[in-house]
Design a protein around this motif. Structure first.
Motif, PDB file in Angstrom:
ATOM      1  N   UNK A 144       0.862  -1.181   0.000  1.00  0.00           N
ATOM      2  CA  UNK A 144       0.000   0.000   0.000  1.00  0.00           C
ATOM      3  C   UNK A 144       0.901   1.234   0.000  1.00  0.00           C
ATOM      4  N   UNK A 145       0.555   2.218  -0.810  1.00  0.00           N
ATOM      5  CA  UNK A 145       1.351   3.448  -0.884  1.00  0.00           C
ATOM      6  C   UNK A 145       0.463   4.658  -0.662  1.00  0.00           C
ATOM      7  N   UNK A 146       0.995   5.613   0.081  1.00  0.00           N
ATOM      8  CA  UNK A 146       0.360   6.922   0.219  1.00  0.00           C
ATOM      9  C   UNK A 146       1.148   7.877  -0.659  1.00  0.00           C
ATOM     10  N   UNK A 269      -3.022   0.776  -4.009  1.00  0.00           N
ATOM     11  CA  UNK A 269      -2.539  -0.594  -3.919  1.00  0.00           C
ATOM     12  C   UNK A 269      -2.690  -1.246  -5.287  1.00  0.00           C
ATOM     13  N   UNK A 270      -2.177  -2.442  -5.414  1.00  0.00           N
ATOM     14  CA  UNK A 270      -2.295  -3.171  -6.678  1.00  0.00           C
ATOM     15  C   UNK A 270      -3.667  -3.835  -6.743  1.00  0.00           C
ATOM     16  N   UNK A 278      -6.548  -9.289   4.026  1.00  0.00           N
ATOM     17  CA  UNK A 278      -5.526  -8.636   4.831  1.00  0.00           C
ATOM     18  C   UNK A 278      -5.221  -7.232   4.305  1.00  0.00           C
ATOM     19  N   UNK A 279      -4.994  -7.117   3.011  1.00  0.00           N
ATOM     20  CA  UNK A 279      -4.673  -5.823   2.403  1.00  0.00           C
ATOM     21  C   UNK A 279      -5.867  -4.882   2.484  1.00  0.00           C
ATOM     22  N   UNK A 280      -7.049  -5.418   2.235  1.00  0.00           N
ATOM     23  CA  UNK A 280      -8.241  -4.570   2.180  1.00  0.00           C
ATOM     24  C   UNK A 280      -8.564  -3.945   3.542  1.00  0.00           C
ATOM     25  N   UNK A 285      -8.735   0.863   6.771  1.00  0.00           N
ATOM     26  CA  UNK A 285      -8.435   1.500   8.053  1.00  0.00           C
ATOM     27  C   UNK A 285      -7.532   2.721   7.860  1.00  0.00           C
ATOM     28  N   UNK A 286      -6.566   2.609   6.955  1.00  0.00           N
ATOM     29  CA  UNK A 286      -5.726   3.770   6.641  1.00  0.00           C
ATOM     30  C   UNK A 286      -6.560   4.906   6.070  1.00  0.00           C
TER      31      UNK A 286
END
Length: 301
Positions: A144-146, A269-270, A278-280, A285-286
């Motif tokens: 994940x990238x901001x 994200x990809x 997990x990623x979702x 939350x972010x």
């Protein structure tokens, strides 16, 4: 060639080719320099060719090594795609999520957001990569990238969370010592905190009709967290995220219109990973925590 070389050898070869040295490749891959050297030598031995010419100045890729670059990169991308497809099928909220964000967001915004995330998802490990460079999601440098810009790759899922205003800021101790600037002309006569190699502030001042030089910035650094700490120490006037300044004791936002473009914040994200539970859950939350920050709802630290 006696047998097909292990992928680890190809990965080290690609890193040396991209980074230009064994030491830089070792840093990128998190391995030791001797290990990278052994990998390159083993690959050359198994292929029966020379990939790099050794010289005092370092390793110089041979024409064959340069021709191998594109097919190795394609293979690496295909393997990463396979891993992401497999991870996207996982439904359990366990494992590790790697997050990259700017140095300022990582150090001063994410900690309290991550504290809430850890309470909700204690079985998910988090790896944080503070970086002002664009980590490559397609090559799995992060999950994940901001971003402070809009990603354009079609393979990415991205969400614009909002824009963060940038304002002139000083500590109350500095203002008590030097006085409060009321106009742009007053501002330029103060001790300004600025960048060392970047001319972004000087260029923007020029668009406002003001000719600044490096001499207007007695304290200069390209490390933004350091500039922030210098600002908090009362060493001059800087330019900072308005929301971060409001929640930091002692800092005062100066009501001087500078027309600084706000920082857009994109959460990315990809698309293959976005189906991973997990990623979702970390992505969502972010988003929730960052939206609260943008709206000024986070509590002071």
């Amino acid at each position: 060639m006696n047998r097909e070389p292990d992928w680890a050898l190809w990965r080290s070869f690609a890193a040396v080719l991209a980074q230009g040295s064994l030491s830089a490749a070792a840093r990128q891959l998190g391995l030791s320099q001797p290990t990278i050297g052994r990998h390159v030598e083993a690959l050359e031995a198994q292929l029966g060719v020379t990939l790099f010419e050794r010289a005092l100045t370092g390793l110089k890729p041979t024409p064959l090594a340069l021709r191998l670059h594109d097919p190795v990169q394609a293979a690496q991308a295909a393997l990463n795609q396979a891993v992401m497809t497999a991870e996207g099928a996982q439904q359990e909220a366990t494992g590790t999520v790697r997050i990259t964000a700017s140095t300022m967001i990582s150090n001063y915004v994410l900690p309290e957001i991550l504290a809430a995330i850890r309470r909700l998802h204690p079985h998910i490990a988090l790896e944080i990569v503070p970086s002002d460079s664009a980590e490559n999601l397609l090559m799995r440098e992060a999950d994940i990238a901001l971003r402070m810009f809009r990603p354009t790759q079609l393979e990415l899922v991205t969400r614009h969370l909002g824009d963060i205003p940038l304002v002139p800021v000083a500590h109350s101790d500095y203002l008590a010592r030097r006085g409060r600037p009321e106009t742009l002309e007053d501002l330029w006569s103060h001790d300004l905190l600025g960048f060392d190699r970047s001319d972004a502030i000087i260029a923007h001042a020029s668009t406002l009709g003001h000719r600044l030089t490096r001499d207007h910035f007695p304290l200069r650094s390209d490390d933004q967290p350091l500039l922030w700490e210098l600002l908090k120490a009362g060493l001059g006037i800087g330019f900072a995220q308005a929301n971060l300044a409001r929640r930091t004791p002692g800092l005062v936002i100066l009501p001087i219109a500078l027309g600084i473009p706000p920082l857009p914040l994109w959460l990315t994200t990809h698309r293959e990973l976005f189906t991973s539970h997990r990623i979702r859950v970390i992505y969502d939350a972010l988003a929730q925590g960052l939206l609260a920050y943008i709206k000024g709802h986070t509590s002071p630290r």
